[in-house]
Design an enzyme around this catalytic site. Structure first.
Site, PDB file in Angstrom:
ATOM      1  N   ASN A 266       0.856  -1.196   0.000  1.00 42.31           N
ATOM      2  CA  ASN A 266       0.000   0.000   0.000  1.00 42.31           C
ATOM      3  C   ASN A 266       0.896   1.252   0.000  1.00 42.31           C
ATOM      4  O   ASN A 266       1.701   1.435   0.913  1.00 42.31           O
ATOM      5  CB  ASN A 266      -0.889  -0.047   1.251  1.00 42.31           C
TER       6      ASN A 266
ATOM      7  N   HIS B 228       0.951   5.987   2.072  1.00 42.49           N
ATOM      8  CA  HIS B 228       1.755   6.796   3.004  1.00 42.49           C
ATOM      9  C   HIS B 228       2.784   7.650   2.283  1.00 42.49           C
ATOM     10  O   HIS B 228       3.209   8.682   2.790  1.00 42.49           O
ATOM     11  CB  HIS B 228       2.409   5.892   4.054  1.00 42.49           C
TER      12      HIS B 228
ATOM     13  N   HIS C 193      -5.576   3.547  -1.722  1.00 45.40           N
ATOM     14  CA  HIS C 193      -6.898   3.851  -1.160  1.00 45.40           C
ATOM     15  C   HIS C 193      -7.247   5.279  -1.568  1.00 45.40           C
ATOM     16  O   HIS C 193      -6.665   6.241  -1.067  1.00 45.40           O
ATOM     17  CB  HIS C 193      -6.829   3.728   0.368  1.00 45.40           C
TER      18      HIS C 193
ATOM     19  N   ARG D  97      -7.257  12.763   0.952  1.00 45.05           N
ATOM     20  CA  ARG D  97      -6.210  13.269   1.846  1.00 45.05           C
ATOM     21  C   ARG D  97      -4.823  12.740   1.468  1.00 45.05           C
ATOM     22  O   ARG D  97      -3.823  13.327   1.830  1.00 45.05           O
ATOM     23  CB  ARG D  97      -6.528  12.930   3.295  1.00 45.05           C
TER      24      ARG D  97
ATOM     25  N   GLU E  46      -8.611   0.312  -2.980  1.00 45.02           N
ATOM     26  CA  GLU E  46      -9.414   0.339  -1.744  1.00 45.02           C
ATOM     27  C   GLU E  46     -10.339   1.525  -1.840  1.00 45.02           C
ATOM     28  O   GLU E  46      -9.892   2.633  -2.167  1.00 45.02           O
ATOM     29  CB  GLU E  46      -8.498   0.564  -0.542  1.00 45.02           C
TER      30      GLU E  46
ATOM     31  N   THR F  54      -8.039   3.112   8.387  1.00 45.22           N
ATOM     32  CA  THR F  54      -9.245   2.285   8.459  1.00 45.22           C
ATOM     33  C   THR F  54      -9.293   1.601   9.822  1.00 45.22           C
ATOM     34  O   THR F  54      -8.396   0.834  10.163  1.00 45.22           O
ATOM     35  CB  THR F  54      -9.227   1.225   7.333  1.00 45.22           C
TER      36      THR F  54
ATOM     37  N   GLU G 145     -10.899  -9.710   2.929  1.00 46.41           N
ATOM     38  CA  GLU G 145      -9.626  -9.394   3.590  1.00 46.41           C
ATOM     39  C   GLU G 145      -9.902  -9.323   5.077  1.00 46.41           C
ATOM     40  O   GLU G 145     -10.723  -8.519   5.531  1.00 46.41           O
ATOM     41  CB  GLU G 145      -9.060  -8.063   3.075  1.00 46.41           C
TER      42      GLU G 145
ATOM     43  N   HIS H  27      -3.558  -5.066   7.726  1.00 46.34           N
ATOM     44  CA  HIS H  27      -3.674  -3.919   8.625  1.00 46.34           C
ATOM     45  C   HIS H  27      -2.769  -4.089   9.842  1.00 46.34           C
ATOM     46  O   HIS H  27      -2.908  -5.049  10.596  1.00 46.34           O
ATOM     47  CB  HIS H  27      -5.099  -3.634   9.089  1.00 46.34           C
TER      48      HIS H  27
HETATM   49  N1  PXP Z   1      -5.784  -3.411   4.275  1.00 50.16           N
HETATM   50  C1  PXP Z   1      -6.710  -2.438   4.342  1.00 50.16           C
HETATM   51  C2  PXP Z   1      -8.106  -2.772   3.950  1.00 50.16           C
HETATM   52  C3  PXP Z   1      -6.375  -1.136   4.762  1.00 50.16           C
HETATM   53  O1  PXP Z   1      -7.334  -0.189   4.835  1.00 50.16           O
HETATM   54  C4  PXP Z   1      -5.044  -0.860   5.086  1.00 50.16           C
HETATM   55  C5  PXP Z   1      -4.657   0.527   5.504  1.00 50.16           C
HETATM   56  O2  PXP Z   1      -4.832   1.416   4.454  1.00 50.16           O
HETATM   57  C6  PXP Z   1      -4.097  -1.900   4.989  1.00 50.16           C
HETATM   58  C7  PXP Z   1      -4.502  -3.166   4.607  1.00 50.16           C
HETATM   59  C8  PXP Z   1      -2.651  -1.675   5.289  1.00 50.16           C
HETATM   60  O3  PXP Z   1      -2.508  -1.359   6.634  1.00 50.16           O
HETATM   61  P1  PXP Z   1      -1.107  -0.853   7.174  1.00 50.16           P
HETATM   62  O4  PXP Z   1      -0.819   0.470   6.530  1.00 50.16           O
HETATM   63  O5  PXP Z   1      -1.314  -0.751   8.648  1.00 50.16           O
HETATM   64  O6  PXP Z   1      -0.092  -1.887   6.792  1.00 50.16           O
END
Ligand code: PXP
Length: 242
Positions: free
Chosen positions: A7, A10, A43, A49, A70, A101, A151, A190
């Site tokens: 992801n 960030h 996402h 944002r 996402e 999330t 998921e 997550h």
């Molecule tokens: N899966 C989903 C559905 C999420 O919303 C997120 C956070 O955007 C992640 C995975 C990844 O989480 P993390 O950034 O804590 O690794």
């Protein structure tokens, strides 16, 4: 092998802090793929944002592996998904005030509206996953409303320690086995990091892990020495020129 979806939100968060062109999440995605990522997740939030519409569009062009969008279950996002055509969509709950999330979807309460959203996206040829808590009722309901994949939320596992964490791990294992048994593909994510990922990655039958924050955080630290070295070099060269 369990797939790794990285992801890159960030990276976009850092860019948006200055509303400039860097760091570009698209470049980060390419480097993540070179590093072995099996897919890229972005996402696109309603408030934009972090990731922007432009990021998603370019990612669609340059990501040769799985692009996972996402999104919240809104009309605007459905339209975007159908136009951009990511390789899959993961529907997540979205609150404006949250830092990230915060939990899985309330599948039971939202089942009728989710069913419609899932159908619209699937009719566009895009597989749909739901981000859910490790809960049998939510898994059954997800299956009934027509998803191909779920998921499982690992946030609580990631936040806890010792006995509480082991207990949550058992809940996740049970959820994975239950969902597989129902014929669903099962992902998890997550809060997973370099210290807690192994126990989850070892769960049999898991299709993929979706990880963002810990990888981007590590990248900042691993890369800082070289970044400073390069800046020092430029300054030194400029000083020698005068
Ligand atoms: N899966 C989903 C559905 C999420 O919303 C997120 C956070 O955007 C992640 C995975 C990844 O989480 P993390 O950034 O804590 O690794």
């Amino acid at each position: 092998m369990v797939l790794l979806g990285v992801n890159i939100d960030h990276v976009a968060t850092v860019r948006q802090a200055r509303k400039t062109f860097e760091p570009d999440p698209v470049m980060a995605a390419t480097l993540a793929i070179i590093g072995g990522a099996d897919g890229i997740t972005v996402h696109l939030r309603e408030d934009r944002r972090h990731a922007q519409d432009r990021d998603l569009k370019i990612l669609r062009d340059v990501v040769p592996c799985e692009l996972n969008l996402e999104m919240a279950a809104t009309e605007e996002m459905i339209e975007i998904a159908l136009a951009v055509k990511p390789d899959m969509v993961t529907i997540v709950p979205e609150k404006r005030q949250e830092l990230t999330t915060e939990g899985g979807l309330n599948v039971l309460d939202l089942r009728d509206s989710l069913k419609e959203v899932i159908k619209k996206i699937k009719d566009g040829g895009i597989p749909v996953s739901l981000f859910i808590n490790p809960d049998r009722v939510d898994i059954e309901c997800s299956k009934k409303i027509g998803v191909d994949m779920v998921e499982i939320h690992t946030g609580y596992y990631s936040e806890t320690r010792r006995q509480a964490q082991l207990k949550e791990l058992e809940r996740i294992k049970d959820a994975v086995a239950y969902a597989l048994n129902m014929g669903l593909k099962v992902n998890a994510g997550h809060g997973l990091n370099y210290y807690n990922v192994k126990r989850v990655a070892a769960i049999r039958g898991l299709r993929g892990l979706y990880i963002g924050h810990s990888i981007i955080s590590r990248a900042v630290l691993i890369g800082i020495e070289e970044a400073v070295r390069e800046m020092k070099k430029l300054i030194k060269e400029a000083c020698m020129d005068v």
